[in-house]
Design a protein around this motif. Structure first.
Motif, short mmCIF file in Angstrom:
data_model
loop_
_atom_site.label_atom_id
_atom_site.label_comp_id
_atom_site.label_asym_id
_atom_site.label_seq_id
_atom_site.Cartn_x
_atom_site.Cartn_y
_atom_site.Cartn_z
N GLY A 1 22.67 12.36 -129.12
CA GLY A 1 23.24 12.79 -127.66
C GLY A 1 24.57 11.87 -127.44
N GLY A 2 24.90 11.10 -128.12
CA GLY A 2 26.21 10.24 -127.91
C GLY A 2 25.82 9.26 -126.99
N GLY A 3 24.65 8.95 -126.66
CA GLY A 3 24.36 8.02 -125.64
C GLY A 3 24.77 6.70 -126.05
N VAL B 1 12.29 2.49 -115.74
CA VAL B 1 13.56 3.11 -115.84
C VAL B 1 13.74 4.57 -116.42
CG1 VAL B 1 15.79 2.94 -117.03
CG2 VAL B 1 14.99 1.03 -116.11
N ILE B 2 12.86 4.72 -117.46
CA ILE B 2 12.98 6.02 -118.15
C ILE B 2 12.53 7.14 -117.06
CG2 ILE B 2 11.75 7.52 -119.94
CD1 ILE B 2 11.75 5.10 -121.75
N ILE B 3 11.45 6.81 -116.38
CA ILE B 3 10.85 7.67 -115.40
C ILE B 3 11.96 8.04 -114.29
CG2 ILE B 3 9.11 8.03 -113.48
CD1 ILE B 3 7.37 6.38 -115.51
N GLU B 4 12.70 6.96 -113.72
CA GLU B 4 13.57 6.99 -112.66
C GLU B 4 14.76 8.01 -113.25
OE1 GLU B 4 13.17 2.93 -110.57
OE2 GLU B 4 15.09 3.53 -110.95
N VAL B 5 15.23 7.73 -114.40
CA VAL B 5 16.02 8.56 -115.06
C VAL B 5 15.85 9.99 -115.09
CG1 VAL B 5 17.86 8.98 -117.06
CG2 VAL B 5 17.52 6.51 -116.06
N VAL B 6 15.07 10.23 -115.74
CA VAL B 6 14.39 11.77 -116.03
C VAL B 6 14.38 12.31 -114.62
CG1 VAL B 6 13.82 11.19 -118.45
CG2 VAL B 6 11.98 11.54 -116.51
N LEU B 7 13.88 11.77 -113.57
CA LEU B 7 13.56 12.44 -112.52
C LEU B 7 14.73 12.83 -111.46
CD1 LEU B 7 10.07 10.97 -111.44
CD2 LEU B 7 10.65 13.23 -112.72
N LYS C 1 19.64 15.96 -117.79
CA LYS C 1 19.58 16.68 -118.75
C LYS C 1 20.56 16.02 -119.73
CE LYS C 1 19.32 21.26 -120.88
NZ LYS C 1 18.85 20.55 -121.80
N ARG C 2 21.94 15.23 -119.41
CA ARG C 2 22.74 14.76 -120.15
C ARG C 2 22.17 13.64 -121.09
NH1 ARG C 2 26.10 11.09 -117.25
NH2 ARG C 2 25.18 11.10 -115.12
N ARG C 3 21.17 12.93 -120.31
CA ARG C 3 20.52 11.68 -120.87
C ARG C 3 19.34 11.78 -121.55
NH1 ARG C 3 21.50 6.53 -116.66
NH2 ARG C 3 20.94 5.50 -118.76
N HIS C 4 19.10 13.26 -121.77
CA HIS C 4 17.61 13.47 -122.49
C HIS C 4 17.48 12.55 -123.78
CE1 HIS C 4 15.95 17.08 -119.81
NE2 HIS C 4 16.08 15.92 -119.10
N SER C 5 18.47 12.91 -124.42
CA SER C 5 18.51 12.44 -125.87
C SER C 5 18.17 10.68 -125.97
CB SER C 5 19.45 12.88 -126.81
OG SER C 5 20.79 12.67 -126.33
N GLU C 6 19.13 10.51 -124.93
CA GLU C 6 19.09 8.95 -124.88
C GLU C 6 17.86 8.47 -124.39
OE1 GLU C 6 20.81 5.48 -121.91
OE2 GLU C 6 21.75 7.35 -121.69
N MET C 7 17.05 8.96 -123.39
CA MET C 7 15.68 8.70 -123.03
C MET C 7 14.71 8.79 -124.14
SD MET C 7 16.28 7.56 -120.40
CE MET C 7 17.78 6.96 -120.35
N LEU C 8 14.83 9.87 -124.93
CA LEU C 8 14.01 10.12 -126.16
C LEU C 8 14.08 8.85 -127.08
CD1 LEU C 8 14.34 13.83 -126.88
CD2 LEU C 8 12.48 12.70 -125.81
N GLU C 9 15.34 8.41 -127.27
CA GLU C 9 15.52 7.28 -128.11
C GLU C 9 14.85 6.12 -127.71
OE1 GLU C 9 18.79 4.99 -130.45
OE2 GLU C 9 19.66 6.16 -128.87
N LYS D 1 6.28 18.59 -108.95
CA LYS D 1 7.59 18.93 -108.40
C LYS D 1 8.25 17.79 -107.63
CE LYS D 1 7.19 23.60 -108.77
NZ LYS D 1 7.11 24.90 -108.51
N PRO D 2 9.46 17.67 -107.64
CA PRO D 2 10.44 18.57 -108.55
C PRO D 2 10.26 18.25 -110.08
CG PRO D 2 11.63 16.94 -107.57
CD PRO D 2 10.28 16.67 -107.01
N GLY D 3 9.98 17.28 -110.45
CA GLY D 3 9.64 16.59 -111.79
C GLY D 3 10.80 17.00 -112.70
N ASN D 4 10.50 17.39 -114.09
CA ASN D 4 11.55 17.72 -115.14
C ASN D 4 10.74 18.24 -116.24
OD1 ASN D 4 13.50 17.73 -117.12
ND2 ASN D 4 14.35 15.63 -116.35
N LYS D 5 10.47 19.57 -116.13
CA LYS D 5 9.57 19.99 -117.13
C LYS D 5 10.10 19.96 -118.62
CE LYS D 5 6.17 22.63 -114.63
NZ LYS D 5 6.35 23.62 -113.48
N THR D 6 11.51 20.29 -118.65
CA THR D 6 12.23 20.50 -119.88
C THR D 6 12.04 19.06 -120.41
OG1 THR D 6 13.98 21.15 -118.15
CG2 THR D 6 14.53 21.48 -120.48
N PHE D 7 12.01 18.12 -119.89
CA PHE D 7 11.97 16.80 -120.69
C PHE D 7 10.78 16.61 -121.29
CE2 PHE D 7 13.64 12.79 -122.20
CZ PHE D 7 12.43 11.75 -121.64
N TRP D 8 9.80 17.03 -120.65
CA TRP D 8 8.04 17.03 -121.01
C TRP D 8 8.24 17.79 -122.25
CZ3 TRP D 8 5.14 13.45 -121.53
CH2 TRP D 8 3.64 13.79 -122.12
#
Lengths: 855, 655
Positions: free
Chosen positions: A705-707, A759-765, A770-778, A810-817
Motif C-alpha cells: 500500500g505504499g505505507g 492504534v490499529i483499532i483506532e486507525v481502522v475505525l 481505507k487508504r491505510r488498510h494495507s499498512e495496518m495489515l502489515e 456500527k459504524p465499524g469497518n466491515k471491509t477491513f475485517w
C-alpha cells in the motif's frame, strides 16, 4: 624534460573551409555512462574541435601572453594583409585577429561553415607567417606556432615552398599540420578510396614538415586523442633564496654558521580549477521585441551571464536606539552616491525579504576587530603588530631519524639546496647533509620565509642524490596544532572491577588474527604491477603515475562544455581510463586474496547495523546529521528551519525540536527504554560477535500500500508528528516503526503489543481508513509474529477479538475485517496448535480459530 | 583588483575541502565546571611552586578553569562556560535567573553565559584576593558543616543549570572536579547511589557529557571503585541492563591525577572530540567496517577579524551575506538556478565593425541557441569532482612501511578509529588489521573520499601502536590516514648536480652534529607553542582586558637555544668553518649558466663591494650590481637604489 617557457606564444590557426570540408562524417563517442552515441557532423566541425580544445586550453590557463589568431582559407571572401598590400592570395581571410582568446573566440569559430570554393594552404601559410611576424615585430623571444587544419583535398600550388621553409626556420616558427583522415601509422589507419589530389598533398605535407626544423604532420583523429590524455603541467619550481643558520650569528659570529641556500617546492597541492557560476538571462520585453524582429523564433538565442560574487553586510539593530538608526541611514545614502555602482536600486527591497529585521550597512562604516567572547577587541588594521622575525632557517638541534613521526608532517615539502652560484656554499651544505645521513639523524628547524613573517617549525631530512646533496623540509605542528583527543584503548580493556579483559567482542580472537594475517599477505602490492624489461613485476601504484582524477575530470568537463553548445545532445565522454587505473585493487591481487577474504568474512562476522529511527525524546534533543552521517544513521525528525544548502558542509549539527508535544509521552515506568537514541552512542557495547545485529524485520519489504517503511526515506517531511497519545509508546503516524523500535529494545514488548493493538483499532475505525488498510495489515502481521515469538499470544487473541467485534459493530469497518478473513488463518486467532509450535500456550482450539475468521 | 577580503573568500565547493577547521568553529561548546567545595578542597597547604604561599585544591581548580576559559575564548569565542560549586552552604542571592532554584548546598558561582573578558576577570580577582587573604574562600564559599550533598543533587543542579543556560544546539559538557571518592559514606548509601545514577542518566539523556577529573593526593588517594565506577556511564548512553553487567568496560574519560596535573588533564579535553567524517571502510568487496576520522594535527590559525558596527552603546558584529549577481543586469541569481562552466577568458576588444551581435556578447556572457544547454548543473559539477564515488575508504593493498617516503606529503594526516555503531564487529576487525599491520611492518594504500563534496585521494594508512609517554598521555591506537601527493603535485628537483663535500668536511660537520643531537629525542610539538599565534592572542587579550601590552615580556619559545648550542659545539663549528675556508671549493667559480637571455656581467667581487662599503662609496656601484650582491646574500632586492645601498651596508654592518 625541460618545461617550455609558458606563455609568450602566438599560435596561428589556419583553417581550411573549402567546399570539401563540408562533407559529413559520423562520429561515434561514448557518453559518461559508457554508452555509444553517434553524432553527424561535417569534417569542418570535427576538425574544429581540435582548434577549439587548443584555444580553450589557452583560456583555461588565462595567460595574457598566450595569444592566437585565426585565418581561414577557401573562403569566398578575401581579406588579408598580403592581399591588401600586394594583391593575390585570394580566398584567404583573416577571420580572428591575434589576441588573447576568450569564449567569444570559440563562439565565432562555431559560426564557420564550409564555402563553395577551394583555398590553397600554402597561400594561407604565407599570410599566417606574415601576419604573425608583423604582430610580433620586435618581440623576438616569443614562441611562434602555426597550425594548419585541412582535409588536403584542395589543389596546392607547389612552387618555391623551400623559400617559405627557410623563412620559417629563420624566425623559429614551428608548424603543425592536422589532416582530416590522413593516413596514420600509429592508429593503423589508411583512408579507403583516397583521392589522388589528397594522396599527393599528404605526401607534400610530410615532405614540407620534415624539411623544416620544427614541423610535424599528423592525423586529426590522433590529435584529438592526444588532447584527451591527462597531461601534467610541468611546473618548474622557482628557487627562492634564504639563509640556513646555526647558532647566534649576530654576537658569536665566529662560532655560528650562515649559509646561503635556495629553497624550492618538492610537493605542491593542486586543486581542480573552480567552476564559474552562470545565470540564464531573463529578457526584458524590449529585448524580446527586438529579437523577434531580427530573428525567427526558432533561431532564438539564450544568453548566460557569468555571475560575480558580492558581499553585503547587515546588522541587527533591534535592541539599539532609533535615533542612531536614522543617522547611519543618512550616511549610507551618501555613500551610495559616491560609489554609484547603481547596484542598490532594487537591492534594498531584496534585503528586507531575505534578512528580515536586519539592516544593510556599507562596508565603509564597519570597523574591524576581533571577538574575545562577547567582548569586542578593536583592531582597525585587521591584525595586531606582528612578531618581529628574521628571514632564514635556524637549526635548533638534531634527533635520530627513526624517532620521526611521519603522521605529524603538516603540508608541502621543500628542497633546500646549496647556493648554485657558490661552490663553497654547496660544499658546506653537502658536508652537513652527508654527516646527518651517516649518523641517521634529522634536524629540527625554524623557518621564517620573509622578514616579519610568522615562523614555522619543521624538520630537515638529509637526501644524498646521485650528484648533489640537499635537505628536505617538512613542516611540523606547533603545540597549538595538535589535538589530544582521547580514545578508548583497542587492546587494553578494563572492566569495572579494574581487571584487564582478554576476551571481549571488541578483541580479535586467535582465529580472527590468523585470517587477517593471510588476508594482509595476499593483498601485497609489491609485485602486483606491470613487468619491467626483465620480466620482474613492479610494485603497483606510485605517486608519479597517479593523476588527480578530480583535476583532470573537471578540466575535461570544462573543456567539453566550452566547445560544445549543448551538452544534452553532445554529452561528456567518460573519464580517461588513465584517471581510474588505481581506483580498484589490481585484479591479480583480488584473485589471490579471494580465499583469505572469504575466511575473514566468516570469522569476523561484520554486520551493518540497521539504521535506527530516532524518536522524539523527553528533552527533545534530536541529531540532525549532515549527509555523510545520514548514510549510516537516519533521523526522521529534521528541523524545519534547516536550510538545505548549508547542511552538507557540516559534520554534525545538533538541532533541537521544541519538546512541546512529545514531552508528555511515556511518563511511565519504561521511561529509559523509550527515551534515548543519541543515535551516536546508542548501540555501543551492545553488539556481541555471537549475536549479530538483527536482520531487518521480515515483512518490512512487503509494503503494497505504499505505507511508511520501517526506515523512512530521508526526505521525510520535517514536521511529522509521531502522533502518540499520552502514555503510549506507539503512535498513530508510524505505528510499525515505533513498534519495531520498541521491540528491538527488548523488555517493553507487552506494552508495545498492547499499544499497537489500540492504534490499529483506532486507525481502522476512523473515517477514510481505507487508504491505510494495507499498512495496518502489515502491522498486524508483524504484531502477530511478535506475539508468537515473545509469548504474548493471549494479548494477540484479546486484540483480534476486540478488533473483530469493533469492525463488525456500527459504524465499524466491515471491509477491513473481510480483508483479514481473506488472508485466512494468517491473521486470525492463535490456536493451541500454532502456539505449541512456538513453545507457547493458547486456549483456543483449531476449530474456534477457523470459525473466527470465517464469519 | 578586488579588495583584500574578496581574495580570501573561497568558493563553496572548495570550501568543503578546506573546511577541516571550521567545523570546530561552527559548533558551540558549553562547559560547566562543577567543583567540589568541601572542607578538604579548601584545606590550605604550602604552594609547591612559591615559597611562603599557601594554596588549596579549590584555588588550583578555579585557576585551571580560568586557563581553560582563556584558551577557549580564543579558539571558540562563541562558546559558553559556567561554574557550579557544591558542598557549600552559600545560597544564591537573587531568586530569579539561572541557578536561583537549584538543590541545597550547591551554588552557581558563574551562570552559563558566553565567554567574556569580564567573567574571566571576575575569577582572577577572586583568586588574587585569596592570594592576599587565604580566608577568602572560606568566607565566600563556606563548606557545608554536616556531611556532604548527595551526588544525585549535584547532577540534578547541573541539569537545571544546563537546561536554563546552554544554547540548545551546543555540545554540553560538565567538568566534575572532586577529591572525594566516597561522597556518601553512611546511611542510605545504596539509595543515594541509585539516585546519583538515575540523575546522571537524565543528564546524559539531555545530551550532556560528564567528564570527571578526580584529584588524588598522597594522603588521600582516590579509589574509583568505591563509588564512581558504579555510577559513571561507559561512554554516554547505555541502558540499565548494560550497567549491571560487570564485563562492561570503564568509561574512556576518567582522569585521576595529582592536583598539579589538573590543568594538563583538562587541556586534553578542552576541545570536544568531534569526528570529521564517518564512512564505511571497505577492506574488500563484501567486507566493510565503520570508521570515523578525526583531525589530530590541524593548523591552528589566528582568528579572522570581524566587521563591527558601532551602534553607539555597543558594538555589533555585522552579518555577511554573499550573493551572486549578473552585474550588467543587476540581477541576483538564486542558487538553485545557477549553472556551472568554464572561465570565458579575457575580454578582447570587439572586432572592428563586423558582426556586432550577441554571440561575441559583452564581457562574461555566453550566448547559445535557445533550448540548448551549454553548462552543467551543480549536481553534475560535483560528480566530476567525486567521479561519482560514494564517501568511503577502499583498501587497495599493502606495502612495506619503508615505501611511505618522507617527501610524499602534501597535507596533514587524519586519524581513523573504528565505529562500532555503523557496523557491528568493526572494532575487532579493525584491531586485527591494525595488529597484523604493525607486526608485518606494512602500510596500506587506500582510496579515500571522506566527504560528499571532497575529491578522491590516495592515502597511506599508517598503523599506530599504543604508546604511553611520561606525561601520562596515551597515543591512541588507530590508523593515520596520510594523503599521498598525486603526480600533478610532485615537482621534480630543479638541481641535479652540485659540488660535494670531502670526507674531511663531512667529519668536521659530524663532530658538531654529534654534540647537538638529542639521543632519544624526536620532534617535540609540545615544546613549541606557535609564537606568532601567542603574540596575537596576548595582544587580543590585553585589548579585551583593556590592559597595556608589553612586547618585551613576550618570550618566543621556538628560538634556538643559542647558549646551549655555543657551549656544546661552538668550538667544533669554528673548526668546521676553518676547514671550509681551506677547502678547494673556495677557489672554484661556477661557470655562468647558459641562459637564454644574455646579460651584462654584473658579478662583482665581494671584496670589492666590501671596500666600497668601507670607503662609503657604495653609491658608485650600479643598481644591478647591488641587486646581484643582495640576491646572493638572500636579501630583498626591492626598492630604489638608495634602499639597496642601505641594505648592503646593513648587511656589512651585521657581518
Amino acid at each position: 624534460m625541460v618545461a617550455e617557457r609558458a606563455g609568450y606564444t602566438v599560435t596561428m590557426f589556419l583553417i581550411d573551409v573549402s567546399k570539401s570540408m563540408g562533407n559529413f562524417r559520423t562520429v561515434t563517442q561514448e557518453d559518461s555512462k559508457g554508452e555509444n552515441v553517434t553524432i553527424e557532423m561535417t569534417n569542418l566541425e570535427w576538425s574544429l574541435q581540435f582548434v577549439k580544445l587548443k584555444i580553450q586550453e589557452m583560456i583555461f590557463n588565462g595567460r595574457k601572453t598566450d595569444q592566437c589568431g585565426v585565418i581561414i582559407f577557401g573562403s569566398e571572401e578575401t581579406k588579408n594583409i598580403v592581399n591588401t598590400a600586394n594583391g593575390g592570395y585570394e580566398n584567404v581571410f583573416e577571420y580572428i585577429s591575434i589576441g588573447q582568446p576568450n569564449a567569444g573566440t570559440i563562439a565565432k569559430l562555431d559560426k564557420l561553415e564550409a564555402s563553395s570554393v577551394c583555398g590553397d594552404p600554402i597561400d594561407a601559410l604565407i599570410v599566417g607567417i606574415e601576419t604573425q611576424a608583423r604582430y610580433l615585430a620586435n618581440k623576438k623571444t616569443w614562441t611562434r606556432k602555426v597550425v594548419i587544419v585541412t582535409d588536403g583535398e584542395s589543389p596546392i600550388e607547389i612552387e618555391d615552398w623551400e623559400a617559405t621553409v627557410k623563412k620559417m626556420d629563420d624566425t623559429n616558427v614551428s608548424l603543425t599540420i592536422v589532416g582530416v583522415d590522413f593516413d596514420d601509422e600509429e592508429l593503423e589507419y589508411e583512408e579507403p578510396d583516397k583521392s589522388n589530389v589528397k594522396r599527393v598533398n599528404e605526401k607534400f605535407f610530410h615532405e614540407l614538415t620534415s624539411t623544416m626544423a620544427n614541423g610535424i604532420t599528423g592525423s586529426c583523429a590522433y590529435a584529438l586523442r592526444e588532447t584527451a590524455m591527462p597531461d601534467i603541467k610541468q611546473t618548474r619550481s622557482a628557487l627562492l633564496g634564504t639563509v640556513l643558520r646555526l647558532g647566534d650569528v649576530d654576537t658569536r659570529g665566529e662560532e655560528a654558521i650562515e649559509l646561503t641556500v635556495k629553497a624550492s617546492k618538492c610537493t605542491a597541492t593542486a586543486r581542480p580549477k573552480s567552476w564559474k557560476k552562470f545565470g540564464l538571462r531573463e529578457r526584458t520585453t524590449d529585448e524580446m521585441d527586438q529579437t523577434q524582429d531580427d530573428e525567427d523564433a526558432a533561431n532564438a538565442r539564450a544568453a548566460y551571464a557569468m555571475l560575480k560574487m558580492r558581499s553585503e553586510y547587515y546588522v541587527d539593530r533591534t535592541p539599539g536606539e532609533e535615533d542612531e538608526d536614522g543617522d547611519v541611514k543618512m550616511k549610507r545614502e551618501d555613500d551610495d552616491e559616491n560609489l554609484l555602482d547603481a547596484k542598490n536600486d532594487d537591492e534594498d527591497e531584496d534585503k528586507e525579504v531575505n534578512v528580515e529585521s536586519m539592516e544593510k550597512v556599507e562596508k565603509e562604516d564597519l570597523i574591524r576587530g576581533f571577538k574575545y567572547g562577547t567582548t569586542y577587541a578593536p583592531c582597525p588594521d585587521g591584525q595586531f603588530p606582528r612578531l618581529h622575525t628574521r628571514k632564514g632557517i635556524d637549526i635548533c638541534g638534531f634527533f635520530p631519524k627513526k624517532n620521526f613521526r611521519r603522521e605529524l608532517s603538516m603540508g608541502e615539502i621543500q628542497y633546500i639546496w646549496g647556493d648554485p652560484s657558490s661552490p663553497q656554499q654547496q660544499v658546506a651544505l653537502s658536508s652537513i647533509v652527508q654527516a646527518m645521513y651517516e649518523k641517521g639523524s634529522m634536524a629540527i628547524a625554524r623557518w621564517v620565509s620573509r622578514d616579519g613573517m610568522d615562523p614555522k617549525m619543521g624538520v630537515l631530512y638529509p637526501v644524498p642524490f646521485d650528484n648533489v646533496d640537499c635537505l628536505i623540509w617538512a613542516q611540523m605542528p606547533f603545540a597549538d596544532d595538535v589535538r589530544k583527543y582521547t580514545f578508548p584503548s583497542l587492546t587494553n580493556l578494563i572492566n569495572k572491577k579494574g581487571e584487564t579483559l582478554t576476551e571481549h567482542p571488541y578483541l580479535p580472537t586467535d582465529e580472527q588474527m590468523e585470517a587477517m594475517d593471510k588476508f594482509v599477505d595476499t593483498m601485497d602490492l609489491m609485485e602486483a604491477g606491470d613487468k619491467d624489461e626483465k620480466g620482474n613485476r613492479l610494485p603497483w601504484f606510485s605517486t608519479l603515475e597517479s593523476f588527480n582524477p578530480a583535476i583532470h575530470r573537471v578540466k575535461q568537463a570544462m573543456f567539453h562544455s566550452a566547445i560544445t553548445g549543448d551538452i544534452t545532445t553532445n554529452p561528456l565522454p567518460p573519464p580517461h581510463p588513465e584517471l581510474l587505473k588505481f581506483f580498484e585493487p589490481p585484479k591479480r591481487v583480488v584473485r589471490r586474496s579471494k580465499e583469505a577474504l572469504e575466511e575473514c568474512k566468516q570469522v569476523f562476522k561484520v554486520k551493518e547495523v540497521p539504521k535506527k529511527v530516532v524518536k522524539a525524546k523527553k528533552e527533545g534533543h534530536v541529531h540532525a546529521q549532515d549527509d555523510d552521517d545520514s548514510i549510516l544513521l537516519l533521523d526522521r525528525k529534521q528541523p524545519s528551519d534547516r536550510s538545505p544548502g548549508k547542511s552538507q558542509s557540516q559534520i554534525m549539527r545538533f538541532t533541537q525540536v521544541t519538546p512541546t508535544k512529545n514531552k508528555a509521552v511515556a511518563k511511565d515506568a519504561d521511561d529509559s527504554e523509550t527515551e534515548d537514541e543519541d543515535d551516536e552512542e546508542m548501540l555501543l557495547d551492545q553488539k556481541k560477535p555471537s549475536t549479530p545485529a538483527p536482520e531487518p524485520r521480515p515483512g518490512s519489504s512487503r509494503n503494497p500500500g505504499g505505507g511508511p517503511l520501517p526506515t523512512p526515506a530521508r526526505s521525510m517531511s520535517p514536521e511529522v508528528d509521531p502522533g502518540r497519545a499520552p502514555g503510549r509508546i506507539v503512535g498513530n503516524t508510524y505505528p510499525l516503526q515505533d513498534f519495531q523500535k520498541n521491540i528491538s529494545q527488548g523488555d517493553v514488548v507487552s506494552k508495545a503489543v498492547e499499544d499497537l493493538g489500540q492504534v490499529i483499532i483506532e486507525v481502522v475505525l476512523k473515517p477514510f481508513a481505507k487508504r491505510r488498510h494495507s499498512e495496518m495489515l502489515e502491522c498486524m502481521e508483524i504484531m502477530r509474529k511478535t506475539c508468537l515469538e515473545e509469548d504474548e499470544i493471549d494479548a494477540w487473541n484479546i486484540f483480534i477479538r476486540e478488533l473483530r467485534e469493533k469492525c463488525l459493530a456500527k459504524p465499524g469497518n466491515k471491509t477491513f475485517w473481510q480483508e483479514i478473513c481473506a488472508l485466512g488463518l494468517g491473521l486470525g486467532l492463535i490456536s493451541k496448535h500454532e502456539a505449541k509450535k512456538h513453545l507457547g500456550e493458547s486456549n483456543v482450539t483449531q476449530n474456534e480459530a477457523n470459525e473466527f475468521i470465517s464469519t | 583588483m578586488p579588495p583584500y577580503d574578496d581574495w580570501n573568500k573561497i568558493d563553496e565547493e572548495e570550501e568543503e575541502e578546506i573546511q577541516d577547521n571550521s567545523i570546530f568553529e561552527s559548533k558551540r561548546d558549553v562547559i560547566l565546571f562543577c567543583i567540589d567545595c568541601s572542607a578538604s578542597m579548601l584545606k590550605l597547604y604550602d604552594d609547591p611552586n612559591y615559597e611562603d604561599v599557601q594554596t588549596c585544591h579549590l584555588y588550583t581548580a578555579l585557576e585551571a578553569a580560568v586557563q581553560i576559559q582563556k584558551r577557549k575564548i580564543l579558539v571558540g569565542p562563541n562558546d559558553s562556560v559556567g561554574i557550579l560549586l557544591f558542598n557549600t552552604s552559600r545560597k544564591a542571592e537573587s531568586t530569579r535567573g539561572q541557578g536561583a532554584e537549584i538543590k541545597r548546598n550547591t551554588y552557581l558561582f558563574q551562570p552559563i553565559a558566553p565567554l567574556s573578558a569580564s567573567k574571566i576577570q571576575e575569577i582572577i580577582q577572586l583568586l588574587d584576593t585569596f592570594r592576599e587573604d587565604t580566608g577568602e574562600f572560606l568566607r565566600r564559599f563556606p563548606p557545608v558543616s554536616d556531611g556532604r550533598v548527595p551526588m544525585g543533587d549535584v547532577f540534578t543542579s547541573c541539569n537545571w543549570v544546563m537546561r536554563d543556560g546552554a544554547p540548545k544546539t551546543a555540545s554540553k559538557r560538565i567538568f566534575l572536579i572532586t577529591d572525594e571518592d566516597t561522597p556518601h559514606p553512611s546511611t542510605g548509601r545504596k539509595q543515594l547511589v541509585t539516585s546519583a545514577r538515575t540523575t546522571l542518566i537524565d543528564l546524559t539523556q539531555a545530551g550532556v557529557t560528564v567528564e570527571p577529573f578526580f584529584i588524588s593526593t598522597e594522603e588521600k588517594s582516590f579509589d574509583v571503585t568505591s563509588f564512581y565506577s558504579s555510577v559513571l556511564l561507559p561512554t554516554n548512553l547505555i541502558d540499565e541492563e548494560e550497567l549491571q553487567e560487570d564485563s562492561s568496560i570503564l568509561p574512556e574519560s576518567i582522569s585521576i591525577s595529582r592536583i598539579e596535573d589538573l590543568l594538563s588533564q583538562m587541556r586534553f579535553r578542552e576541545v570536544p572530540k568531534r569526528a570529521i567524517f564517518s564512512v564505511p571502510f571497505e577492506l574488500a568487496n563484501g567486507l566493510k567496517i565503520g570508521v570515523k576520522g578525526y583531525g589530530l594535527v590541524t593548523e591552528q590559525k589566528k582568528g579572522s577579524y570581524k566587521y563591527f558596527v558601532d551602534l553607539g552603546d555597543r558594538m555589533e558584529v555585522a552579518t555577511v551575506r554573499t550573493t551572486y549577481v549578473d552585474e550588467d543586469h543587476q540581477a541576483e541569481v538564486e542558487k538553485a538556478k545557477m549553472v556551472y562552466g568554464a572561465e570565458l577568458g579575457a575580454n578582447v576588444a570587439p572586432e572592428d565593425g563586423e558582426e556586432e551581435d550577441e554571440t561575441i556578447g559583452g564581457a562574461g556572457v555566453r550566448t547559445v541557441k535557445s533550448g540548448s544547454r551549454p553548462f552543467y548543473t551543480a549536481e553534475e559539477a560535483r560528480s566530476f569532482r567525486t567521479l561519482d564515488l560514494e564517501p568511503g575508504i577502499k583498501l587497495l593493498g599493502f606495502k612495506p612501511r619503508e615505501e611511505l617516503a618522507f617527501e610524499d606529503n602534501v597535507k596533514h594526516s587524519l586519524f581513523v578509529f573504528p565505529d562500532e555503531m555503523t557496523y557491528s564487529g568493526s572494532k575487532r576487525t579493525f584491531s586485527a588489521l591494525l595488529r597484523t599491520m604493525i607486526r608485518k611492518k606494512v602500510i596500506a594504500i587506500v582510496r579515500a573520499l571522506t566527504r560528499r563534496n571532497a575529491t578522491p585521494v590516495f592515502c597511506a594508512l599508517l598503523p599506530q601502536e599504543e604508546n604511553i609517554d611520561e606525561s601520562g598521555w596515551t597515543d591512541p591506537t588507530g590508523f593515520h590516514l596520510i594523503p599521498l601527493p598525486f603526480a600533478d603535485e610532485v615537482r621534480t628537483a630543479p638541481i641535479e648536480e652540485g659540488f660535494r663535500a670531502s670526507d674531511e668536511m663531512k667529519d668536521l660537520a659530524r663532530a658538531w652534529i654529534d654534540k647537538l643531537s638529542v639521543k632519544n629525542g624526536a620532534y617535540p610539538p609540545d615544546s613549541y607553542p606557535n609564537p606568532a599565534l601567542a603574540y596575537h592572542n596576548i595582544q587580543l587579550q590585553a585589548s579585551a582586558f583593556r590592559e597595556e601590552f608589553d612586547p618585551d615580556s613576550f618570550e618566543d619559545l621556538t628560538l634556538p637555544k643559542y647558549d646551549m648550542i655555543h657551549k656544546r659545539a661552538g668550538k667544533l663549528i669554528q673548526q668546521w668553518k676553518e676547514g671550509l675556508s681551506n677547502d678547494n671549493s673556495a677557489n672554484l667559480v661556477v661557470p655562468a649558466a647558459a641562459g637564454s637571455k644574455r646579460k651584462a656581467d654584473v658579478s662583482v667581487d665581494e671584496a670589492e663591494i666590501k671596500s666600497k662599503y668601507d670607503s662609503g662609496t657604495l653609491g658608485k656601484l650600479r643598481v644591478d650590481q647591488l641587486k646581484e650582491f643582495l640576491k646572493s646574500k638572500g636579501q630583498s632586492v626591492a626598492g630604489k637604489k638608495a634602499d639597496l645601498v642601505d641594505r648592503v651596508s646593513e648587511w656589512f654592518d651585521a657581518h
